[in-house]
Motif scaffolding. Structure first.
Motif, PDB file in Angstrom:
ATOM      1  N   HIS A  48      -1.945  46.869  74.998  1.00  0.00           N
ATOM      2  CA  HIS A  48      -3.189  47.605  74.747  1.00  0.00           C
ATOM      3  C   HIS A  48      -3.580  48.449  75.949  1.00  0.00           C
ATOM      4  O   HIS A  48      -3.925  49.636  75.810  1.00  0.00           O
ATOM      5  CB  HIS A  48      -4.300  46.614  74.412  1.00  0.00           C
ATOM      6  N   ARG A  51      -1.240  51.404  76.336  1.00  0.00           N
ATOM      7  CA  ARG A  51      -1.449  52.378  75.274  1.00  0.00           C
ATOM      8  C   ARG A  51      -2.728  53.182  75.512  1.00  0.00           C
ATOM      9  O   ARG A  51      -2.750  54.406  75.324  1.00  0.00           O
ATOM     10  CB  ARG A  51      -1.526  51.656  73.933  1.00  0.00           C
ATOM     11  N   ALA A  54      -2.155  55.765  78.217  1.00  0.00           N
ATOM     12  CA  ALA A  54      -1.392  56.897  77.686  1.00  0.00           C
ATOM     13  C   ALA A  54      -2.279  57.803  76.839  1.00  0.00           C
ATOM     14  O   ALA A  54      -2.183  59.035  76.917  1.00  0.00           O
ATOM     15  CB  ALA A  54      -0.203  56.392  76.864  1.00  0.00           C
ATOM     16  N   ARG A  55      -3.142  57.205  76.048  1.00  0.00           N
ATOM     17  CA  ARG A  55      -4.065  57.996  75.222  1.00  0.00           C
ATOM     18  C   ARG A  55      -5.033  58.799  76.078  1.00  0.00           C
ATOM     19  O   ARG A  55      -5.318  59.971  75.794  1.00  0.00           O
ATOM     20  CB  ARG A  55      -4.841  57.075  74.289  1.00  0.00           C
ATOM     21  N   ARG A  58      -3.200  61.762  77.605  1.00  0.00           N
ATOM     22  CA  ARG A  58      -2.918  62.802  76.619  1.00  0.00           C
ATOM     23  C   ARG A  58      -4.187  63.544  76.215  1.00  0.00           C
ATOM     24  O   ARG A  58      -4.204  64.772  76.101  1.00  0.00           O
ATOM     25  CB  ARG A  58      -2.246  62.160  75.403  1.00  0.00           C
ATOM     26  N   LEU A  80       3.687  61.882  76.023  1.00  0.00           N
ATOM     27  CA  LEU A  80       2.687  60.816  75.948  1.00  0.00           C
ATOM     28  C   LEU A  80       2.424  60.413  74.496  1.00  0.00           C
ATOM     29  O   LEU A  80       2.142  59.247  74.216  1.00  0.00           O
ATOM     30  CB  LEU A  80       1.391  61.264  76.631  1.00  0.00           C
ATOM     31  N   ARG A  81       2.508  61.368  73.603  1.00  0.00           N
ATOM     32  CA  ARG A  81       2.403  61.039  72.171  1.00  0.00           C
ATOM     33  C   ARG A  81       3.538  60.096  71.772  1.00  0.00           C
ATOM     34  O   ARG A  81       3.329  59.119  71.052  1.00  0.00           O
ATOM     35  CB  ARG A  81       2.464  62.307  71.323  1.00  0.00           C
ATOM     36  N   GLY A  84       2.833  56.639  73.146  1.00  0.00           N
ATOM     37  CA  GLY A  84       1.801  55.976  72.349  1.00  0.00           C
ATOM     38  C   GLY A  84       2.339  55.452  71.036  1.00  0.00           C
ATOM     39  O   GLY A  84       1.958  54.368  70.587  1.00  0.00           O
ATOM     40  N   THR A  85       3.240  56.209  70.417  1.00  0.00           N
ATOM     41  CA  THR A  85       3.858  55.763  69.164  1.00  0.00           C
ATOM     42  C   THR A  85       4.735  54.539  69.393  1.00  0.00           C
ATOM     43  O   THR A  85       4.730  53.594  68.599  1.00  0.00           O
ATOM     44  CB  THR A  85       4.688  56.906  68.560  1.00  0.00           C
ATOM     45  N   GLY A  88       2.464  51.700  69.764  1.00  0.00           N
ATOM     46  CA  GLY A  88       1.536  51.515  68.656  1.00  0.00           C
ATOM     47  C   GLY A  88       1.901  50.419  67.694  1.00  0.00           C
ATOM     48  O   GLY A  88       1.049  49.610  67.296  1.00  0.00           O
TER      49      GLY A  88
END
Length: 307
Positions: A48, A51, A54-55, A58, A80-81, A84-85, A88
């Motif tokens: 968490h 993530r 990273a969010r 971005r 970064l997307r 995150g994936t 996720g």
């Protein structure tokens, strides 16, 4: 993973706009690196934390994109997307597993609970194990290491535009206001939707926009203090309420899928239907709470500093 100390950026209203934003980027890059050993060790909440960092990175590169050359910033955002994936699926399986277990434990009807718990654990332990294997595989690949190096290089030698040298007090509030306008536009799309109740997908778009606006406020707190803090808190309230809505919607779907599996196995599905109905009630409650959170977030004094 050792990391070079970031440059000292003590923000002030007359600081260059880029210094304020890069100070936030640097802090999130540090958070990203610090979370990784915990992810590898399977420490609680580590996925968490990584993530979220990273969010935030971005989102910041998007909100304040006018300060940076487009191509390198966009390339970082895409990477970064991807990160995150990667994180996720593991995080979503972790959250849903805990939610279903907690919901079941709180149900006063205990008859048949053991069978339901066994099915929950069987499904989500397998899902989480598969997702964790994928995370560890991707974090060990050159693509992830290049991303970290590129982020470090971006902070050390940022590709700045002319706007980056503008004073923070003049350049940055408008960026937060633009993020807020996106939240309003997404809200109007919900209001304009037809059918019974707000569609979950449209509300999720409001949530994502509110999250970006929240991160913008957080990035500007060192310069704008309580104004930016209150703005970020209002956006976070929208995010949290709509997060509860989204989680309830997904949990209801999970109970329905588990019920179908139990039915196929010849098991009693009473608990599944009962708990899915509870999730639906929670979704409806979150929709009502959203209206209250929205009214609070539209107060003019909350946005006066962004104009």
């Amino acid at each position: 993973m050792p990391r070079r100390p970031g440059p000292d950026r003590e923000a002030s209203p007359d600081s260059p706009a880029s210094e304020v934003v890069l100070g936030y980027v640097d802090a999130q890059l540090l958070a990203l690196r610090q979370a990784q050993p915990g992810v590898v060790a399977d420490s609680p909440d580590a996925v968490h934390q990584m993530r979220v960092a990273a969010r935030r990175l971005r989102s910041t590169l998007k909100t304040f994109r006018a300060l940076f050359d487009r191509e390198p910033a966009e390339r970082l955002r895409e990477e970064l997307r991807w990160l995150g994936t990667v994180l996720g699926d593991a995080r979503d399986a972790e959250v849903m597993h805990a939610r279903l277990r907690d919901r079941l434990a709180a149900d006063p009807v205990s008859n048949g609970r053991a069978a339901v718990l066994g099915r929950i654990d069987s499904v989500f332990d397998a899902r989480r194990a598969q997702a964790r294997k994928q995370v560890l595989r991707e974090l060990g690949r050159p693509r992830h290491l290049r991303l970290l190096d590129d982020l470090e290089a971006f902070v050390a030698e940022p590709p700045l535009t002319g706007r980056a040298a503008h004073e923070a007090s003049k350049e940055l509030p408008g960026r937060a206001h633009k993020a807020w306008r996106t939240v309003r536009r997404r809200h109007r799309e919900v209001d304009g939707a037809t059918g019974a109740g707000e569609p979950a997908g449209a509300l999720h778009e409001v949530r994502k926009a509110a999250k970006r606006a929240r991160y913008a406020g957080e990035a500007l707190e060192p310069v704008f203090g309580r104004d930016a803090e209150r703005f970020a808190a209002a956006m976070e309230e929208i995010q949290d309420v709509l997060g509860a809505h989204q989680d309830g919607h997904l949990a209801r779907e999970a109970w329905t899928a588990l019920a179908a599996q139990a039915h196929a196995a010849g098991e009693n599905t009473f608990h599944y239907g009962r708990l899915a109905a509870q999730e639906e009630a929670g979704v409806e409650a979150a929709r009502r709470e959203y209206r209250d959170a929205w009214r609070a977030a539209t107060r003019k004094r909350l946005h006066a500093w962004t104009r």
